[in-house]
Design a protein around this motif. Sequence first.
Motif, PDB file in Angstrom:
ATOM      1  N   MET A   9     -33.520  54.310   8.926  1.00  0.00           N
ATOM      2  CA  MET A   9     -32.573  55.022   9.781  1.00  0.00           C
ATOM      3  C   MET A   9     -31.165  54.939   9.183  1.00  0.00           C
ATOM      4  N   CYS A  10     -30.558  56.106   9.012  1.00  0.00           N
ATOM      5  CA  CYS A  10     -29.237  56.207   8.401  1.00  0.00           C
ATOM      6  C   CYS A  10     -28.243  56.649   9.472  1.00  0.00           C
ATOM      7  N   VAL A  11     -27.185  55.887   9.622  1.00  0.00           N
ATOM      8  CA  VAL A  11     -26.280  56.048  10.761  1.00  0.00           C
ATOM      9  C   VAL A  11     -24.906  56.470  10.262  1.00  0.00           C
ATOM     10  N   ASP A  12     -24.254  57.334  11.017  1.00  0.00           N
ATOM     11  CA  ASP A  12     -22.920  57.789  10.643  1.00  0.00           C
ATOM     12  C   ASP A  12     -21.858  56.906  11.296  1.00  0.00           C
ATOM     13  N   VAL A  13     -20.649  57.403  11.336  1.00  0.00           N
ATOM     14  CA  VAL A  13     -19.498  56.672  11.861  1.00  0.00           C
ATOM     15  C   VAL A  13     -18.985  57.407  13.090  1.00  0.00           C
ATOM     16  N   GLY A  14     -18.513  56.640  14.079  1.00  0.00           N
ATOM     17  CA  GLY A  14     -17.970  57.244  15.288  1.00  0.00           C
ATOM     18  C   GLY A  14     -18.671  56.738  16.526  1.00  0.00           C
ATOM     19  N   ASN A  15     -18.452  57.415  17.655  1.00  0.00           N
ATOM     20  CA  ASN A  15     -19.081  56.994  18.899  1.00  0.00           C
ATOM     21  C   ASN A  15     -20.596  56.960  18.795  1.00  0.00           C
ATOM     22  N   ASN A  16     -21.165  57.894  18.015  1.00  0.00           N
ATOM     23  CA  ASN A  16     -22.618  57.898  17.863  1.00  0.00           C
ATOM     24  C   ASN A  16     -23.108  56.580  17.275  1.00  0.00           C
ATOM     25  N   ALA A  17     -22.334  56.004  16.354  1.00  0.00           N
ATOM     26  CA  ALA A  17     -22.736  54.741  15.740  1.00  0.00           C
ATOM     27  C   ALA A  17     -22.602  53.575  16.726  1.00  0.00           C
ATOM     28  N   TYR A  18     -21.521  53.562  17.492  1.00  0.00           N
ATOM     29  CA  TYR A  18     -21.351  52.500  18.474  1.00  0.00           C
ATOM     30  C   TYR A  18     -22.487  52.533  19.498  1.00  0.00           C
ATOM     31  N   SER A  19     -22.808  53.711  19.979  1.00  0.00           N
ATOM     32  CA  SER A  19     -23.892  53.822  20.949  1.00  0.00           C
ATOM     33  C   SER A  19     -25.220  53.443  20.312  1.00  0.00           C
ATOM     34  N   PHE A  20     -25.401  53.846  19.078  1.00  0.00           N
ATOM     35  CA  PHE A  20     -26.628  53.493  18.363  1.00  0.00           C
ATOM     36  C   PHE A  20     -26.782  51.973  18.281  1.00  0.00           C
ATOM     37  N   GLY A  21     -25.718  51.293  17.843  1.00  0.00           N
ATOM     38  CA  GLY A  21     -25.787  49.841  17.713  1.00  0.00           C
ATOM     39  C   GLY A  21     -26.064  49.156  19.035  1.00  0.00           C
ATOM     40  N   ARG A  22     -25.547  49.708  20.110  1.00  0.00           N
ATOM     41  CA  ARG A  22     -25.652  49.066  21.422  1.00  0.00           C
ATOM     42  C   ARG A  22     -26.996  49.350  22.105  1.00  0.00           C
ATOM     43  N   TYR A  23     -27.500  50.584  21.963  1.00  0.00           N
ATOM     44  CA  TYR A  23     -28.622  51.003  22.799  1.00  0.00           C
ATOM     45  C   TYR A  23     -29.957  51.167  22.066  1.00  0.00           C
ATOM     46  N   PHE A  24     -29.930  51.386  20.772  1.00  0.00           N
ATOM     47  CA  PHE A  24     -31.210  51.525  20.084  1.00  0.00           C
ATOM     48  C   PHE A  24     -31.802  50.144  19.827  1.00  0.00           C
ATOM     49  N   GLU A  25     -33.071  49.974  20.158  1.00  0.00           N
ATOM     50  CA  GLU A  25     -33.745  48.687  20.046  1.00  0.00           C
ATOM     51  C   GLU A  25     -34.714  48.713  18.867  1.00  0.00           C
ATOM     52  N   PRO A  26     -34.353  48.090  17.742  1.00  0.00           N
ATOM     53  CA  PRO A  26     -35.177  48.174  16.536  1.00  0.00           C
ATOM     54  C   PRO A  26     -36.464  47.366  16.647  1.00  0.00           C
ATOM     55  N   THR A  27     -37.470  47.850  15.965  1.00  0.00           N
ATOM     56  CA  THR A  27     -38.734  47.125  15.830  1.00  0.00           C
ATOM     57  C   THR A  27     -38.887  46.716  14.364  1.00  0.00           C
ATOM     58  N   ASP A  28     -39.423  47.623  13.536  1.00  0.00           N
ATOM     59  CA  ASP A  28     -39.575  47.304  12.118  1.00  0.00           C
ATOM     60  C   ASP A  28     -38.821  48.302  11.249  1.00  0.00           C
ATOM     61  N   GLN A  29     -37.766  48.913  11.811  1.00  0.00           N
ATOM     62  CA  GLN A  29     -36.998  49.885  11.037  1.00  0.00           C
ATOM     63  C   GLN A  29     -35.992  49.175  10.123  1.00  0.00           C
ATOM     64  N   ASP A  30     -35.581  49.904   9.075  1.00  0.00           N
ATOM     65  CA  ASP A  30     -34.436  49.514   8.255  1.00  0.00           C
ATOM     66  C   ASP A  30     -33.265  50.413   8.610  1.00  0.00           C
ATOM     67  N   PHE A  31     -32.052  49.870   8.506  1.00  0.00           N
ATOM     68  CA  PHE A  31     -30.859  50.615   8.904  1.00  0.00           C
ATOM     69  C   PHE A  31     -29.846  50.632   7.769  1.00  0.00           C
ATOM     70  N   LEU A  32     -29.302  51.812   7.512  1.00  0.00           N
ATOM     71  CA  LEU A  32     -28.284  51.977   6.483  1.00  0.00           C
ATOM     72  C   LEU A  32     -27.049  52.604   7.111  1.00  0.00           C
ATOM     73  N   MET A  33     -25.885  52.074   6.761  1.00  0.00           N
ATOM     74  CA  MET A  33     -24.635  52.602   7.297  1.00  0.00           C
ATOM     75  C   MET A  33     -23.502  52.346   6.316  1.00  0.00           C
ATOM     76  N   SER A  34     -22.407  53.065   6.501  1.00  0.00           N
ATOM     77  CA  SER A  34     -21.205  52.814   5.719  1.00  0.00           C
ATOM     78  C   SER A  34     -20.463  51.695   6.421  1.00  0.00           C
ATOM     79  N   GLY A  35     -20.672  50.478   5.957  1.00  0.00           N
ATOM     80  CA  GLY A  35     -20.225  49.300   6.683  1.00  0.00           C
ATOM     81  C   GLY A  35     -18.738  49.039   6.572  1.00  0.00           C
TER      82      GLY A  35
END
Length: 651
Positions: free
Chosen positions: A495-521
């Motif tokens: 899962m590749c995540v962008d920057v902005g409110n979408n990323a904040y909501s993603f970090g807070r509400y998406f519950e990972p199982t066995d996914q990998d996450f990539l972002m511009s940290g």
Amino acid sequence: MASSKKTIWHKVLDNKKELPEGRVKTVTAAHKGICLTHFEGKFSALDNRCPHQGGPLGEGSIENGMLRCPWHGWDFHPCTGLPPGGYDDGIETFEVKEEDDAIYVGVEEEDVHETTVSDIMAETMVNWGVTKVFGMVGHSNLGFADAMKRQEEKGNLSFYGIRHEGAAAFAASAYGKLTGKPAACFSIAGPGATNMYTGMWDAKVDRAPLLALTGQVATQVVGTGNFQEVDLVRGFSTVAEFNQRVQSDSKHAELMSLAVKSAILKRDVSHLTFPDEVQERAAKPNEKAQTPDKRITAMEIAPPIEAVNDAVELIKKSKRPVIVMGHGARAHKQAIVKFAEQLNAAVVTTFKGKGLIADNHRLGGGVLGRSGTPIASWFMNESDLLLVFGASFSNHTGITPKKPIIQVDFDPMALSKFHKVEVAVWGEISRTLKIFEDQLSGQQNTIDQTPEIAERWKIWKEEKAKRLLETSDNGISSIAVFETMNKLTPENAVMCVDVGNNAYSFGRYFEPTDQDFLMSGYLGSIGFALPAAIGAWTAVGNSRPVVAVAGDGGLCQYLAEITTLVKYDMPIKLIVLNNHELGKISKEQRAGEFDVWKTSLSNPNFAEFAQSCGAWGKRVENQDDLETAMEALYSEKGPAVLEVLTDVNLI
């Protein structure tokens, strides 16, 4: 003396009617550029390159019975190639024949390809494992591009032509973050190279190996203000740890070996720039491509014994240790979780480390910091010891310095970077953990935090359920989007995540199982998600799903890359949250007591845009349609875009 080479005939026109009387046209016979003319009823073939400035004669015109060069207006006879006035700068001509209304041009059989400097360096690059390249072919990188073409024809390399060089660098950065190995981004001199700068910085600050390859103007005109001349070695001096201009007398295989080796071992950016005249230069007779055999060391660094002893003593005294995993611990997540299970300690991650432990693991405490959950912060505040692996202590994460800290990292400069810690342990994480386990040998005295973790998750899920009840006529809640993703997203997705409110909501509400996450940290660059998904897909192919999550602001930065997904049939699934606003910036303006200004956006219909590119696209405007639409998205076999109209205030 007549040439002994065989003449090879090449069809250049299927029908002679394609070139009317008095017209000229550029055609190709094998690799030879030909200016084909039709003058006074006769078809003639001339070398397409003007002898003066190299102008393409096939783009010129016949005026007053003479072929005029389009660049500087010099005249040549359309059939003989001779200039008026008896000058000796005529153009080479080739035989022409007509068969069944088709036109053929005869050229001498080509010489066997002679190995070039670029061939040696491209083969060395491949031998070192750099087999994925993202970029644009252009006039100042053609020699090296040709060498990569030969490697691709042999099945050694895959080249992906993108629509913007910035996307190429982000794709290479994401590849490095996911695999720990470098990919390459590739551009022309000048603007193509400078377009890659942001993505190169993204890789640098997030410690991802990356190889940047740039064309350059000919060495003799460097410093003269030549067209597209930029001093790239100086320009990239702050971003590239290894940064060299390839010269005619360089040790070419060694130079490429050092570039890739530096990127791998230092987890940093390497840059090589290729002046135009060097790329096609014949390799020296004794030049051979190199391999990494016995050229690179294992990285299993054992920590100093004193640091180990101090760390173990702190762990023995701890009742409520909490483990923090950052992005730098990605390759060691199994060893860390095993150690946590030995201690029965809660495990939380940084935002960049999201998913290194599943939220449904009995010890998983979610994400710490501004993009995180109250679960993670609660356990950090209740702890008596923090064990931090591969994290950078950024303000975004908010690891408190008020608790005793054991920090483990492969990079000694990362240890105690912003403040002192109780024990700084320099070593490879898995090796260090094995030593910790042996030294502890059942002597830990920690409590089992599992029941508390379950209770904190219960409280948070009840809170999320309340937030889900919040609805609006202005769009769908981001919470609803991510709750639906929790139900439907494949468990092994990248899962590749962008920057902005979408990323904040993603970090807070998406519950990972066995996914990998990539972002511009650390760089936090908007526009990362879509090109990152391209890089991720080239790493995993069709073995794992690849999902990109972006806001409307970020997606529009590299929107044209949807055509790249279609071109290479990349089955990437893109979810775009469209609220017609740079919502995060509006929020910051309000927080800073500024007026909200210039953050509204005018967007296309992203679903229809995707369809126009040849991808699947669907737009969702009502929450009741969200689950069905997302099921359809994930069931698509090819590239697909799901656009969700969201309310900027429901995040």
